[in-house]
Design an enzyme around this catalytic site. Structure first.
Site, mmCIF file in Angstrom:
data_model
loop_
_atom_site.group_PDB
_atom_site.id
_atom_site.type_symbol
_atom_site.label_atom_id
_atom_site.label_comp_id
_atom_site.label_asym_id
_atom_site.label_seq_id
_atom_site.Cartn_x
_atom_site.Cartn_y
_atom_site.Cartn_z
ATOM 1 N N HIS A 27 47.188 49.016 37.477
ATOM 2 C CA HIS A 27 45.757 49.040 37.800
ATOM 3 C C HIS A 27 45.510 48.365 39.135
ATOM 4 O O HIS A 27 46.234 47.438 39.524
ATOM 5 C CB HIS A 27 44.933 48.372 36.686
ATOM 6 N N CYS A 38 49.610 46.767 31.968
ATOM 7 C CA CYS A 38 49.407 45.358 32.297
ATOM 8 C C CYS A 38 48.687 44.657 31.145
ATOM 9 O O CYS A 38 47.885 45.260 30.430
ATOM 10 C CB CYS A 38 48.588 45.223 33.574
#
Ligand code: CO
Length: 201
Positions: free
Chosen positions: A98, A42
């Site tokens: 995450h 990300c």
């Protein structure tokens, strides 16, 4: 205008510290990169690839986008995967999501955030594919669960690219993994969805 001079100062200090420890570090690395890992993560500023696995420059080839999504029509991501697999011959592709991912959270809502809504459609697809499991999860667990399911979906997408399929067909040693990082404590978790040669590891 602000020129961010303090960052250049920090850069000089960083380069000097590395050279002090290993005088040949940059000259050796300048010759060639040979990372063993492609990291697809990300773009979140709290999840810097090299830092959280404590690897120096030269060790990880990195692609990051919002919510670590692998899309078959994304030439950027596909080019990174193709170069990493075919040219650099990385041995591992890691999709790392995450917990607390803003992109995943936005996809869970019906709010509009502009252009990015189109990108988040891919995570809304993950919600649709896993609707029963998500509906059955407790409210408090649903966000974490979707962060994990998104990683698993993207691992599957990596494996199903023509690039990875062809690499496996020619017998390349290539493992694809799905990990998730906890921004609350800095700990990585293996989601146990690793694949090699169309077989689960
Ligand atoms: Co995120």
């Amino acid at each position: 205008m602000e020129k961010l001079n303090h960052l250049f100062k920090k850069n000089l200090e960083w380069a000097a510290a590395i050279k002090k420890q290993d005088p040949d570090f940059f000259t050796e690395l300048a010759g060639q990169q040979s990372p063993k890992i492609l990291w697809i993560g990300c773009a979140d500023s709290r999840v810097p690839a090299n830092q959280i696995i404590d690897l120096p420059p030269g060790e990880v080839f990195v692609h990051r986008n919002i919510a670590n999504v692998v899309v078959y029509t994304d030439l950027n991501c596909l080019s990174v995967i193709q170069y990493a697999v075919d040219v650099l011959k990385v041995e591992h592709v890691v999709v790392c999501g995450h917990y607390g991912c803003g992109g995943v959270k936005a996809a869970m809502s019906n709010d509009s955030y502009g252009l990015i809504d189109n990108w988040l459609r891919h995570i809304k697809d993950v919600i649709r594919f896993n609707k029963t499991q998500l509906d059955n999860a407790a409210d408090i667990e649903r966000f974490d669960l979707l962060c994990e399911l998104n990683v698993k979906e993207q691992v599957s997408n990596v494996c199903n690219t023509s690039i990875v399929q062809q690499a496996w067909q020619r017998g390349a040693k290539l493992n694809v993994h799905g990990w998730i990082y906890d921004i609350n404590n800095g700990i990585l978790k293996d989601l146990d969805v690793s694949m090699a040669d169309n077989v689960a590891l």
